[in-house]
Write a protein that holds these residues in place. Structure first.
Motif, mmCIF file in Angstrom:
data_model
loop_
_atom_site.group_PDB
_atom_site.id
_atom_site.type_symbol
_atom_site.label_atom_id
_atom_site.label_comp_id
_atom_site.label_asym_id
_atom_site.label_seq_id
_atom_site.Cartn_x
_atom_site.Cartn_y
_atom_site.Cartn_z
ATOM 1 N N GLY A 76 39.307 37.106 17.212
ATOM 2 C CA GLY A 76 38.059 36.368 17.334
ATOM 3 C C GLY A 76 37.681 36.074 18.768
ATOM 4 N N ALA A 77 38.553 36.423 19.714
ATOM 5 C CA ALA A 77 38.293 36.147 21.134
ATOM 6 C C ALA A 77 37.372 37.211 21.719
ATOM 7 C CB ALA A 77 39.610 36.107 21.910
ATOM 8 N N GLU A 78 36.872 36.939 22.909
ATOM 9 C CA GLU A 78 36.067 37.910 23.645
ATOM 10 C C GLU A 78 36.810 38.312 24.907
ATOM 11 O OE1 GLU A 78 31.413 37.133 22.989
ATOM 12 O OE2 GLU A 78 32.446 35.518 24.041
ATOM 13 N N ALA A 79 36.756 39.594 25.231
ATOM 14 C CA ALA A 79 37.289 40.076 26.499
ATOM 15 C C ALA A 79 36.286 39.709 27.588
ATOM 16 C CB ALA A 79 37.508 41.573 26.453
ATOM 17 N N VAL A 80 36.770 39.096 28.656
ATOM 18 C CA VAL A 80 35.892 38.606 29.725
ATOM 19 C C VAL A 80 36.183 39.385 30.997
ATOM 20 C CG1 VAL A 80 35.206 36.595 31.077
ATOM 21 C CG2 VAL A 80 35.900 36.306 28.692
ATOM 22 N N SER A 81 35.123 39.996 31.542
ATOM 23 C CA SER A 81 35.220 40.731 32.804
ATOM 24 C C SER A 81 34.051 40.300 33.679
ATOM 25 C CB SER A 81 35.179 42.242 32.543
ATOM 26 O OG SER A 81 35.171 42.954 33.759
ATOM 27 N N GLY A 82 34.327 39.432 34.654
ATOM 28 C CA GLY A 82 33.256 38.891 35.487
ATOM 29 C C GLY A 82 32.302 38.074 34.641
ATOM 30 N N SER A 111 44.275 49.130 27.531
ATOM 31 C CA SER A 111 45.667 48.709 27.527
ATOM 32 C C SER A 111 45.746 47.206 27.795
ATOM 33 C CB SER A 111 46.443 49.466 28.598
ATOM 34 O OG SER A 111 47.734 48.903 28.753
ATOM 35 N N LEU A 112 46.636 46.517 27.097
ATOM 36 C CA LEU A 112 46.785 45.080 27.309
ATOM 37 C C LEU A 112 47.401 44.772 28.672
ATOM 38 C CD1 LEU A 112 47.709 43.548 23.843
ATOM 39 C CD2 LEU A 112 45.495 43.895 24.909
ATOM 40 N N ASP A 113 47.871 45.793 29.379
ATOM 41 C CA ASP A 113 48.314 45.591 30.769
ATOM 42 C C ASP A 113 47.150 45.143 31.646
ATOM 43 O OD1 ASP A 113 50.832 46.401 30.030
ATOM 44 O OD2 ASP A 113 50.583 48.450 30.752
ATOM 45 N N ARG A 114 45.926 45.434 31.215
ATOM 46 C CA ARG A 114 44.739 45.069 31.986
ATOM 47 C C ARG A 114 44.184 43.695 31.602
ATOM 48 N NH1 ARG A 114 42.812 49.614 34.807
ATOM 49 N NH2 ARG A 114 41.736 47.995 35.990
ATOM 50 N N PHE A 115 44.873 42.975 30.710
ATOM 51 C CA PHE A 115 44.465 41.648 30.272
ATOM 52 C C PHE A 115 45.375 40.584 30.866
ATOM 53 C CE2 PHE A 115 42.336 44.170 27.144
ATOM 54 C CZ PHE A 115 41.294 43.399 26.650
ATOM 55 N N GLY A 116 44.809 39.431 31.159
ATOM 56 C CA GLY A 116 45.590 38.264 31.539
ATOM 57 C C GLY A 116 45.964 37.478 30.294
ATOM 58 N N PRO A 117 46.518 36.270 30.469
ATOM 59 C CA PRO A 117 46.837 35.440 29.305
ATOM 60 C C PRO A 117 45.560 34.989 28.600
ATOM 61 C CG PRO A 117 47.980 34.658 31.283
ATOM 62 C CD PRO A 117 47.000 35.686 31.722
ATOM 63 N N PRO A 118 45.524 35.053 27.255
ATOM 64 C CA PRO A 118 44.331 34.604 26.539
ATOM 65 C C PRO A 118 44.155 33.098 26.667
ATOM 66 C CG PRO A 118 46.073 35.231 24.997
ATOM 67 C CD PRO A 118 46.563 35.556 26.365
ATOM 68 N N GLY A 119 42.896 32.671 26.797
ATOM 69 C CA GLY A 119 42.599 31.252 26.919
ATOM 70 C C GLY A 119 41.593 30.817 25.876
ATOM 71 N N ASP A 120 41.194 29.548 25.952
ATOM 72 C CA ASP A 120 40.227 29.013 24.994
ATOM 73 C C ASP A 120 38.834 29.571 25.227
ATOM 74 O OD1 ASP A 120 42.182 27.500 23.781
ATOM 75 O OD2 ASP A 120 41.823 25.756 25.063
ATOM 76 N N ASP A 121 38.547 30.029 26.452
ATOM 77 C CA ASP A 121 37.209 30.516 26.777
ATOM 78 C C ASP A 121 37.147 32.040 26.845
ATOM 79 O OD1 ASP A 121 34.485 30.138 27.419
ATOM 80 O OD2 ASP A 121 34.937 30.490 29.538
#
Length: 200
Positions: free
Chosen positions: A10-16, A53-63
């Motif tokens: 249900g989260a969104e990937a955030v890039s900038g 790849s999840l290597d390109r993701f940081g830790p998931p947050g509330d936002d």
């Protein structure tokens, strides 16, 4: 960090300043560790899912879930197409201006046939299908949400249906069954060919 699969889906990937829906997550069958996400970079009527790849993701947050990829890199990422995603969200027929009708599902089917895709469809079957890509980067992964809604059985019979997956540091460690009952995967004896889980 402990999390739940449904929350990450249900989260969104955030890039900038850009935010993209996450449509699917994939794990390695042997380690049960999440390795990739299908991110929808399309627009309102154009659903286009790319594998990241999840290597390109940081830790998931509330936002949201921070992702270190720009729009150009996302455009060049390998695509993933899931057959039941688009049609289920669209009505069979829409009435347009001046009373003309058109079918979004037929339009989508026509666009899918004409577009060259780098990854095959992953059909819904009793067992998760491995994901393949031309360069082998995502070969052998399984879609994690395929585990949801499966039956679980123990020594005393039916334990319930799987409603969620517990993740510790992005590794599946337990199933959440009816009534929010958590069953650790350390008790898993095997996954049957018919698709259900068998626990000790």
């Amino acid at each position: 960090m402990t999390d739940r699969l449904t929350r990450l889906l249900g989260a969104e990937a955030v890039s900038g300043d850009d935010r993209f829906p996450i449509r699917a997550l994939f794990h390695e069958p042997q380690t049960r560790r999440l390795k990739a996400a299908a991110v929808d970079i399309g627009g309102w009527l154009d659903r286009r899912e790319v594998m990241v790849s999840l290597d390109r993701f940081g830790p998931p947050g509330d936002d949201g879930w921070p992702m270190s990829l720009g729009r150009d890199e996302l455009e060049g990422a390998p695509e993933w197409e899931h057959a039941d995603g688009l049609g289920a969200a669209m009505p069979p027929l829409i009435v347009g201006p001046f009373g003309y009708t058109f079918s979004p599902m037929l339009m989508a089917a026509g666009m899918n046939r004409s577009a060259e895709r780098s990854l095959p469809d992953i059909p819904d079957q009793a067992g998760p299908e491995p994901l393949e890509s031309e360069d082998g980067r995502f070969a052998g992964l399984e879609r994690s949400s395929d585990w949801l809604d499966r039956d679980a059985f123990g020594p005393d019979g039916h334990m319930g249906k799987v409603h969620d997956l517990v993740l510790d540091d992005l590794t599946i460690t337990a199933l959440v069954l009816d009534g929010d009952r958590t069953v650790p995967l350390s008790r898993l004896r095997h996954m049957a060919e018919q698709g259900h889980f068998v626990f000790d």
